[in-house]
Design an enzyme around this catalytic site. Structure first.
Site, PDB file in Angstrom:
ATOM      1  N   HIS A   1       0.747  -1.272  -0.063  1.00  0.00           N
ATOM      2  CA  HIS A   1       0.105   0.030  -0.017  1.00  0.00           C
ATOM      3  C   HIS A   1       0.913   1.263   0.076  1.00  0.00           C
ATOM      4  CE1 HIS A   1      -3.217  -2.848   0.907  1.00  0.00           C
ATOM      5  NE2 HIS A   1      -3.720  -1.814   0.058  1.00  0.00           N
TER       6      HIS A   1
ATOM      7  N   ARG B   1     -15.062   1.566  -2.992  1.00  0.00           N
ATOM      8  CA  ARG B   1     -14.866   0.241  -2.454  1.00  0.00           C
ATOM      9  C   ARG B   1     -15.435   0.397  -0.897  1.00  0.00           C
ATOM     10  NH1 ARG B   1      -9.173  -2.449  -2.572  1.00  0.00           N
ATOM     11  NH2 ARG B   1      -8.714  -0.735  -0.945  1.00  0.00           N
TER      12      ARG B   1
ATOM     13  N   CYS C   1      -8.725  -3.033 -11.549  1.00  0.00           N
ATOM     14  CA  CYS C   1      -8.278  -1.844 -10.857  1.00  0.00           C
ATOM     15  C   CYS C   1      -6.992  -1.934 -10.142  1.00  0.00           C
ATOM     16  CB  CYS C   1      -9.301  -1.398  -9.899  1.00  0.00           C
ATOM     17  SG  CYS C   1      -9.899  -2.459  -8.519  1.00  0.00           S
TER      18      CYS C   1
ATOM     19  N   ASN D   1      -3.547  -6.958  -7.500  1.00  0.00           N
ATOM     20  CA  ASN D   1      -2.492  -6.812  -6.376  1.00  0.00           C
ATOM     21  C   ASN D   1      -2.683  -7.877  -5.400  1.00  0.00           C
ATOM     22  OD1 ASN D   1      -2.139  -4.266  -7.629  1.00  0.00           O
ATOM     23  ND2 ASN D   1      -3.200  -3.281  -5.899  1.00  0.00           N
ATOM     24  N   ASP D   2      -4.004  -8.178  -5.091  1.00  0.00           N
ATOM     25  CA  ASP D   2      -4.363  -9.352  -4.067  1.00  0.00           C
ATOM     26  C   ASP D   2      -4.236 -10.558  -4.617  1.00  0.00           C
ATOM     27  OD1 ASP D   2      -4.228  -8.459  -1.282  1.00  0.00           O
ATOM     28  OD2 ASP D   2      -5.766  -6.984  -1.754  1.00  0.00           O
TER      29      ASP D   2
HETATM   30  C1  PEP Z   1      -5.936  -4.898  -5.420  1.00  0.00           C
HETATM   31  O1  PEP Z   1      -5.591  -5.802  -4.298  1.00  0.00           O
HETATM   32  O2  PEP Z   1      -5.395  -5.032  -6.429  1.00  0.00           O
HETATM   33  C2  PEP Z   1      -6.509  -3.660  -5.165  1.00  0.00           C
HETATM   34  C3  PEP Z   1      -6.971  -2.934  -6.032  1.00  0.00           C
HETATM   35  O3  PEP Z   1      -6.832  -3.340  -3.777  1.00  0.00           O
HETATM   36  P1  PEP Z   1      -5.689  -2.992  -2.710  1.00  0.00           P
HETATM   37  O4  PEP Z   1      -4.592  -2.885  -3.473  1.00  0.00           O
HETATM   38  O5  PEP Z   1      -6.273  -1.713  -2.170  1.00  0.00           O
HETATM   39  O6  PEP Z   1      -5.824  -3.976  -1.713  1.00  0.00           O
HETATM   40 MG    MG Z   2      -7.029  -5.736  -2.967  1.00  0.00          MG
END
Ligand code: PEP
Ligand code: MG
Length: 551
Positions: A185, A316, A479, A431-432
């Site tokens: 983050h 979100r 996203c 990302n997750d």
């Molecule tokens: C992700 O996980 O790709 C996402 C957009 O959410 P965050 O990065 O805030 O976990």
């Molecule tokens: Mg995420």
């Protein structure tokens, strides 16, 4: 003059003088026993005074939550019981002053932890206070990001999201951290602030304080240079994009922005975002000890929504947990928070989570009605179709017409048909999704290569989602940070992604890249990337294909 190599985390080049962010001091030694205990004990109060004065000065320059947090911290630093206990440990226990403060604060923090709930959350603040006083007693620099007033390149072992959130672009010219991954983050915040960043950069903390460096956030190179290098503005690429998200043959792909607050939303609108694809609502409340009141929430949501009147804004719901704990929602003491009660799960376990969700949905709906933005709401960390259906019903109860989910858990991607049948749209958090697909912590430098968005396994999972989207007619976008990669964007479109949402600084580059490829070109590139054995081969195959298609 050395050139260090790290992981590109936020594109852009910057040159400036290095300011080292001080690490927290380690545990001070138990000895030697002071020869003059009374004099040693007398050192503590002035050190406390210095730390309190610094925090008070900083509190005076900020407002809102940040000010509340700093003022509460000053009260802890100057707590008479802490001072008395520390002095007692020097005079009666024969401890050096720094050790005495360390032990006295530790006992205080343990007491708070034992009380649980809100009080336990304050233990973290006590540790921060402890580290500051110990550093002062040991003659070390204050830990964390100092008050900055001249432009510099910040170099740290690592930075907490809350530290990064407070940085001002133009003052923090670039960030370089020795640890951390590209989807942490901290990296995301750097991108949303438009600050070039390189993470996982071995040797970064050996860069000389005050020395000049050139940071390239696109290649991950950090070079020592003889003097600060003058760089040209980055307006050239932006000028090439006409502001509409389209492939060369007119296939529409909305290019949206990822934002965290009103300021970011206004900036994104200026950079021609066609709406917001991810409003990370939790970022505004990272330092809130208690659930923000409805008025405060309304102010934050309306600030973002009003920057995009008439356009889609996808909020979100609070993604609390893992590396973004929210004290009023996150469970204490989870052994593995990234796999625990995070995101939508907070609202599904017994406790106050469902009520917090309802208040957030009601406030979002009210703010949207006032600002005229097209509100869409989605839930983070959804694993099953059942969870998706539960969330959509909750949104409908608040009159929210467009409700969706994030696809961040491989199980949700593999059951895409069932999940998409329950929702109005889905958005892939790459990302997750990568972190959970590869069992590789997104914050860890050593496993960062597994979290590379060009990993064919991740792309093949996206292919499943794209196919399910075509079958069901339910739009799926991206996203996660993958959407900000201009070379990867056409691949994502070729996989069937309907929208791309990214840090606003990447919009022009992605828009320009899409405008040069037809939908068929995108599909060919997607096939080549998915068929590749590894990320490097995927990048190579797509670059070769793109060059051929351009002829
Ligand atoms: C992700 O996980 O790709 C996402 C957009 O959410 P965050 O990065 O805030 O976990
Ligand atoms: Mg995420």
């Amino acid at each position: 003059m050395r050139t260090l190599s790290g992981i590109p985390a936020s594109a852009g080049r910057a040159s400036g003088l290095v300011v080292r962010v001080a690490d927290a001091p380690g545990e001070p030694p138990v000895g030697p026993t002071p020869t003059d205990p009374a004099a040693e004990a007398a050192r503590i109060a002035p050190a406390v005074g210095v730390v309190a004065a610094r925090l008070e000065a900083r509190a005076a320059t900020v407002s809102g939550d940040a000010r509340d947090v700093l003022e509460a911290t000053v009260a802890m630093v100057t707590d008479p019981a802490l001072l008395d206990n520390a002095r007692g440990l020097v005079v009666d226990g024969g401890r050096p002053a720094a050790r005495a403060v360390y032990e006295a604060a530790g006992a205080f923090a343990d007491l708070l932890t034992g009380m649980g709930g809100y009080m336990a959350e304050r233990a973290r603040d006590i540790h921060d206070v402890r580290d500051r006083i110990v550093a002062e007693l040991q003659g070390l620099p204050a830990p964390g990001v100092a008050d900055l007033d001249t432009p510099c390149v910040l170099v740290a072992t690592d930075l907490a999201p809350a530290d990064t959130a407070g940085l001002r672009p133009g003052i923090a010219l670039a960030l370089v951290t020795e640890q951390g991954g590209p989807t942490s983050h901290t990296a995301i915040l750097a991108r949303s602030l438009g600050i070039p960043a390189v993470v996982g950069c071995a040797g970064a903390t050996s860069l000389t304080e005050g020395g000049a460096v050139l940071v390239d956030g696109a290649t991950g190179e950090v070079s020592e240079v003889a003097g600060v290098v003058a760089l040209e503005g980055a307006a050239a690429v932006a000028a090439e994009w006409n502001g509409a998200g389209r492939t060369a043959d007119g296939h529409v792909v909305a290019l949206l922005a990822n934002v965290g607050d009103a300021e970011g939303a206004v900036k994104a609108a200026d950079l021609r975002a066609e709406g917001v694809g991810l409003f990370r609502t939790e970022l505004a409340f990272l330092s809130a000890a208690e659930e923000p009141g409805v008025d405060r929430q309304h102010e934050v949501y309306a600030g973002v929504l009003s920057a995009f009147a008439g356009l889609p804004v996808t909020a979100r719901t609070l993604d609390a947990g893992a590396d973004k704990p929210l004290p009023f929602l996150t469970l204490d003491g989870e052994p593995n928070p990234a796999l625990g009660v995070r995101g939508l799960r907070v609202a599904r376990v017994p406790g106050n989570g469902a009520d917090v969700l309802d208040r957030q949905l009601a406030t979002l709906a009210a703010a949207a009605a006032e600002t005229g933005a097209q509100l869409k709401v989605m839930a983070p960390m959804v694993s099953t179709a059942d969870e998706a259906a539960w969330f959509v019903a909750r949104c409908r109860a608040h009159g929210i017409a467009s409700a969706g989910v994030m696809i961040e858990v491989p199980a949700a991607a593999l059951t895409a048909h069932e999940v998409l049948a329950e929702v109005d749209f889905a958005s892939v958090g790459t990302n997750d999704l990568a972190q959970y697909l590869f069992a590789a912590d997104r914050q860890s430098g050593p496993v960062a290569a597994l979290n590379d968005p060009w990993q064919p396994a991740l792309l093949r999972l996206l292919r499943i989602l794209g196919d399910a989207s075509a079958d069901t007619g339910t739009p799926v976008g991206v996203c996660g940070e993958a959407a900000a990669d201009a070379a990867l964007a056409p691949v994502l479109v070729g996989l069937g992604m309907a929208t791309l949402s990214m840090g606003a600084g990447a919009l022009a580059g992605v828009g320009a890249a899409l405008a040069t490829a037809s939908l068929d070109d995108c599909r060919e590139r997607a096939a080549a990337a998915c068929a590749a054995p590894d990320p490097a081969a995927a990048r190579r195959a797509v670059a070769e294909l793109a060059a051929k298609q351009a002829r």
